[in-house]
Design a protein around this motif. Structure first.
Motif, PDB file in Angstrom:
ATOM      1  N   LYS A   1    -114.374  59.638 -22.613  1.00 18.25           N
ATOM      2  CA  LYS A   1    -114.124  60.005 -21.212  1.00 18.25           C
ATOM      3  C   LYS A   1    -112.971  59.186 -20.645  1.00 18.25           C
ATOM      4  CE  LYS A   1    -118.905  61.369 -20.181  1.00 18.25           C
ATOM      5  NZ  LYS A   1    -120.131  61.045 -19.427  1.00 18.25           N
ATOM      6  N   VAL A   2    -112.921  57.907 -20.980  1.00 17.76           N
ATOM      7  CA  VAL A   2    -111.835  57.045 -20.510  1.00 17.76           C
ATOM      8  C   VAL A   2    -110.499  57.531 -21.071  1.00 17.76           C
ATOM      9  CG1 VAL A   2    -110.841  54.718 -20.643  1.00 17.76           C
ATOM     10  CG2 VAL A   2    -113.287  55.018 -20.161  1.00 17.76           C
ATOM     11  N   LYS A   3    -110.477  57.883 -22.366  1.00 20.64           N
ATOM     12  CA  LYS A   3    -109.255  58.400 -22.984  1.00 20.64           C
ATOM     13  C   LYS A   3    -108.801  59.678 -22.286  1.00 20.64           C
ATOM     14  CE  LYS A   3    -110.069  56.502 -27.605  1.00 20.64           C
ATOM     15  NZ  LYS A   3    -110.376  56.843 -29.020  1.00 20.64           N
ATOM     16  N   LEU A   4    -109.765  60.530 -21.927  1.00 23.70           N
ATOM     17  CA  LEU A   4    -109.417  61.781 -21.253  1.00 23.70           C
ATOM     18  C   LEU A   4    -108.769  61.507 -19.903  1.00 23.70           C
ATOM     19  CD1 LEU A   4    -109.568  64.915 -21.039  1.00 23.70           C
ATOM     20  CD2 LEU A   4    -111.699  64.559 -19.793  1.00 23.70           C
ATOM     21  N   ILE A   5    -109.359  60.611 -19.131  1.00 25.40           N
ATOM     22  CA  ILE A   5    -108.818  60.273 -17.813  1.00 25.40           C
ATOM     23  C   ILE A   5    -107.399  59.713 -17.951  1.00 25.40           C
ATOM     24  CG2 ILE A   5    -109.061  58.722 -15.829  1.00 25.40           C
ATOM     25  CD1 ILE A   5    -112.122  58.975 -16.241  1.00 25.40           C
ATOM     26  N   GLN A   6    -107.196  58.831 -18.935  1.00 32.16           N
ATOM     27  CA  GLN A   6    -105.866  58.269 -19.153  1.00 32.16           C
ATOM     28  C   GLN A   6    -104.869  59.364 -19.533  1.00 32.16           C
ATOM     29  OE1 GLN A   6    -106.921  55.411 -22.187  1.00 32.16           O
ATOM     30  NE2 GLN A   6    -107.124  53.731 -20.713  1.00 32.16           N
ATOM     31  N   PHE A   7    -105.308  60.306 -20.348  1.00 35.01           N
ATOM     32  CA  PHE A   7    -104.428  61.406 -20.767  1.00 35.01           C
ATOM     33  C   PHE A   7    -104.054  62.272 -19.576  1.00 35.01           C
ATOM     34  CE2 PHE A   7    -104.170  65.903 -22.076  1.00 35.01           C
ATOM     35  CZ  PHE A   7    -103.040  65.845 -22.880  1.00 35.01           C
ATOM     36  N   LEU A   8    -105.045  62.638 -18.742  1.00 38.11           N
ATOM     37  CA  LEU A   8    -104.778  63.505 -17.599  1.00 38.11           C
ATOM     38  C   LEU A   8    -103.875  62.831 -16.575  1.00 38.11           C
ATOM     39  CD1 LEU A   8    -108.329  65.081 -17.079  1.00 38.11           C
ATOM     40  CD2 LEU A   8    -106.309  66.167 -18.076  1.00 38.11           C
ATOM     41  N   LEU A   9    -104.024  61.513 -16.421  1.00 35.60           N
ATOM     42  CA  LEU A   9    -103.213  60.796 -15.441  1.00 35.60           C
ATOM     43  C   LEU A   9    -101.733  60.767 -15.812  1.00 35.60           C
ATOM     44  CD1 LEU A   9    -105.500  57.737 -14.529  1.00 35.60           C
ATOM     45  CD2 LEU A   9    -104.873  59.663 -13.060  1.00 35.60           C
TER      46      LEU A   9
ATOM     47  N   VAL B   1    -105.126  77.698 -16.493  1.00 31.22           N
ATOM     48  CA  VAL B   1    -106.089  78.672 -17.002  1.00 31.22           C
ATOM     49  C   VAL B   1    -107.283  77.971 -17.657  1.00 31.22           C
ATOM     50  CG1 VAL B   1    -106.456  80.645 -18.557  1.00 31.22           C
ATOM     51  CG2 VAL B   1    -104.252  80.373 -17.369  1.00 31.22           C
ATOM     52  N   ILE B   2    -107.031  77.190 -18.709  1.00 31.48           N
ATOM     53  CA  ILE B   2    -108.132  76.627 -19.493  1.00 31.48           C
ATOM     54  C   ILE B   2    -108.900  75.561 -18.735  1.00 31.48           C
ATOM     55  CG2 ILE B   2    -108.709  75.326 -21.571  1.00 31.48           C
ATOM     56  CD1 ILE B   2    -106.452  76.770 -23.007  1.00 31.48           C
ATOM     57  N   VAL B   3    -108.190  74.584 -18.154  1.00 31.92           N
ATOM     58  CA  VAL B   3    -108.892  73.495 -17.458  1.00 31.92           C
ATOM     59  C   VAL B   3    -109.697  73.997 -16.258  1.00 31.92           C
ATOM     60  CG1 VAL B   3    -108.586  71.361 -16.139  1.00 31.92           C
ATOM     61  CG2 VAL B   3    -107.354  71.680 -18.294  1.00 31.92           C
ATOM     62  N   PRO B   4    -109.101  74.831 -15.370  1.00 28.29           N
ATOM     63  CA  PRO B   4    -109.933  75.376 -14.275  1.00 28.29           C
ATOM     64  C   PRO B   4    -111.124  76.190 -14.764  1.00 28.29           C
ATOM     65  CG  PRO B   4    -107.602  75.688 -13.801  1.00 28.29           C
ATOM     66  CD  PRO B   4    -107.688  75.234 -15.237  1.00 28.29           C
ATOM     67  N   LYS B   5    -110.917  77.010 -15.799  1.00 26.48           N
ATOM     68  CA  LYS B   5    -112.003  77.825 -16.341  1.00 26.48           C
ATOM     69  C   LYS B   5    -113.122  76.945 -16.888  1.00 26.48           C
ATOM     70  CE  LYS B   5    -112.861  81.381 -19.900  1.00 26.48           C
ATOM     71  NZ  LYS B   5    -113.350  82.506 -19.057  1.00 26.48           N
ATOM     72  N   ALA B   6    -112.769  75.817 -17.497  1.00 27.01           N
ATOM     73  CA  ALA B   6    -113.782  74.934 -18.073  1.00 27.01           C
ATOM     74  C   ALA B   6    -114.680  74.324 -17.004  1.00 27.01           C
ATOM     75  CB  ALA B   6    -113.095  73.810 -18.863  1.00 27.01           C
ATOM     76  N   PHE B   7    -114.147  74.179 -15.791  1.00 27.60           N
ATOM     77  CA  PHE B   7    -114.930  73.537 -14.731  1.00 27.60           C
ATOM     78  C   PHE B   7    -115.607  74.535 -13.798  1.00 27.60           C
ATOM     79  CE2 PHE B   7    -112.228  70.065 -16.073  1.00 27.60           C
ATOM     80  CZ  PHE B   7    -113.091  68.985 -16.019  1.00 27.60           C
ATOM     81  N   LEU B   8    -115.425  75.850 -14.069  1.00 31.77           N
ATOM     82  CA  LEU B   8    -116.077  76.861 -13.222  1.00 31.77           C
ATOM     83  C   LEU B   8    -117.590  76.869 -13.445  1.00 31.77           C
ATOM     84  CD1 LEU B   8    -113.567  79.863 -13.508  1.00 31.77           C
ATOM     85  CD2 LEU B   8    -113.969  78.369 -11.544  1.00 31.77           C
TER      86      LEU B   8
ATOM     87  N   TYR C   1    -112.842  67.647 -25.323  1.00 32.51           N
ATOM     88  CA  TYR C   1    -113.531  67.584 -24.036  1.00 32.51           C
ATOM     89  C   TYR C   1    -113.886  68.985 -23.538  1.00 32.51           C
ATOM     90  CZ  TYR C   1    -114.556  66.415 -19.193  1.00 32.51           C
ATOM     91  OH  TYR C   1    -115.172  66.279 -17.978  1.00 32.51           O
ATOM     92  N   ILE C   2    -112.948  69.922 -23.666  1.00 35.94           N
ATOM     93  CA  ILE C   2    -113.222  71.307 -23.274  1.00 35.94           C
ATOM     94  C   ILE C   2    -114.366  71.867 -24.100  1.00 35.94           C
ATOM     95  CG2 ILE C   2    -112.269  73.638 -23.169  1.00 35.94           C
ATOM     96  CD1 ILE C   2    -111.085  71.734 -21.085  1.00 35.94           C
ATOM     97  N   ALA C   3    -114.352  71.585 -25.406  1.00 38.97           N
ATOM     98  CA  ALA C   3    -115.436  72.060 -26.278  1.00 38.97           C
ATOM     99  C   ALA C   3    -116.770  71.462 -25.865  1.00 38.97           C
ATOM    100  CB  ALA C   3    -115.121  71.707 -27.735  1.00 38.97           C
ATOM    101  N   ALA C   4    -116.764  70.175 -25.475  1.00 33.44           N
ATOM    102  CA  ALA C   4    -118.002  69.520 -25.040  1.00 33.44           C
ATOM    103  C   ALA C   4    -118.519  70.136 -23.744  1.00 33.44           C
ATOM    104  CB  ALA C   4    -117.766  68.025 -24.858  1.00 33.44           C
ATOM    105  N   LEU C   5    -117.615  70.479 -22.831  1.00 33.99           N
ATOM    106  CA  LEU C   5    -118.029  71.138 -21.589  1.00 33.99           C
ATOM    107  C   LEU C   5    -118.677  72.485 -21.872  1.00 33.99           C
ATOM    108  CD1 LEU C   5    -115.116  70.529 -19.036  1.00 33.99           C
ATOM    109  CD2 LEU C   5    -117.438  69.634 -18.933  1.00 33.99           C
ATOM    110  N   ARG C   6    -118.104  73.225 -22.803  1.00 34.02           N
ATOM    111  CA  ARG C   6    -118.661  74.539 -23.156  1.00 34.02           C
ATOM    112  C   ARG C   6    -120.067  74.387 -23.718  1.00 34.02           C
ATOM    113  NH1 ARG C   6    -114.934  77.084 -27.372  1.00 34.02           N
ATOM    114  NH2 ARG C   6    -116.320  78.866 -27.118  1.00 34.02           N
ATOM    115  N   GLU C   7    -120.244  73.401 -24.611  1.00 36.82           N
ATOM    116  CA  GLU C   7    -121.573  73.178 -25.188  1.00 36.82           C
ATOM    117  C   GLU C   7    -122.564  72.758 -24.127  1.00 36.82           C
ATOM    118  OE1 GLU C   7    -121.808  70.682 -28.559  1.00 36.82           O
ATOM    119  OE2 GLU C   7    -120.259  71.733 -29.687  1.00 36.82           O
ATOM    120  N   ALA C   8    -122.108  71.947 -23.177  1.00 39.57           N
ATOM    121  CA  ALA C   8    -123.009  71.491 -22.111  1.00 39.57           C
ATOM    122  C   ALA C   8    -123.495  72.663 -21.277  1.00 39.57           C
ATOM    123  CB  ALA C   8    -122.285  70.470 -21.237  1.00 39.57           C
TER     124      ALA C   8
END
Length: 218
Positions: free
Chosen positions: A149-157, A211-218, A129-136
């Motif tokens: 995306k559903v798997k990601l949400i379940q993982f984060l929860l 570090v990584i998750v906040p940076k990915a959404f900046l 997901y982080i890699a996909a955000l970078r490419e986007a």
């Protein structure tokens, strides 16, 4: 979570050796940014109060993600197998206390499974997901489908500190048997190995979450 059996300068020595010789492949030896990142990270590992997420966010995604992948390999291929072997050795040394060490191994196997499953989920869900955000950001194309995306949400929860807590429970068990075994070098090696893995995991989680998750959404 606070671990304070050794002073920070001792941890710094342990961690420098650990990260120089064990965790990271030789090709990083000439990578100045990666080495600077590790030096700064070690400060935060020895003293969690000095963990500087804003400063660590200035490093490239390449460095941050390679740190995550390398530490995953380190945990799975070195730390966990070595701890398991050491527990088995203790079991052989103290056959009369077999029930105690059976309990140790049982607790360790629970922590090992949880950590292994967690790492697999990070490698298969979070990091893609982080890699996909970078490419986007670079190409304007987001390449994750709805299922991912559903798997990601379940993982984060369900993110928690369970791997660290399970290993801290193992440390508590080791402390409870120290009175009749703390002279044993195998025991000392085991305690230190588990302790350092907990510190590693706490710092690893903070790199991902602060570090990584906040940076990915900046």
């Amino acid at each position: 979570m606070k671990i304070n059996c050794y002073p920070p300068e001792v941890y710094s020595q342990f961690l420098t050796q650990r990260y120089t010789f064990d965790a990271f492949p030789a090709e990083h030896s000439d990578n100045k940014e990666f080495n600077n990142f590790i030096v700064q990270l070690q400060t935060g590992m020895a003293n969690q109060a000095s963990f500087d997420s804003a400063a660590l966010q200035t490093y490239s995604f390449t460095t941050l993600l390679e740190y995550v992948h390398a530490t995953h390999r380190f945990y799975l291929n070195k730390c966990l197998p070595e701890i398991e072997i050491t527990i088995k050795q203790l079991n052989r040394n103290y056959l009369r206390s077999n029930a105690v060490f059976y309990s140790l191994m049982s607790q360790f196997q629970t922590a090992k499974k949880y950590l292994t499953d967690h790492i697999k989920e990070e490698e298969n869900i979070l990091l893609p997901y982080i890699a996909a955000l970078r490419e986007a950001k670079y190409y304007g194309i987001f390449k994750l489908n709805i299922s991912n995306k559903v798997k990601l949400i379940q993982f984060l929860l369900k993110l928690d500190d369970e791997p660290e807590q399970l290993l801290l429970n193992l440390l508590t068990k080791l402390t409870s048997i120290a009175s009749f075994i703390d002279h044993d070098m195998t025991y000392k090696m085991l305690y230190r190995s588990v302790e350092l893995l907990v510190i590693d995991l706490i710092t690893h989680s903070r790199v991902e979450e602060d570090v990584i998750v906040p940076k990915a959404f900046l």
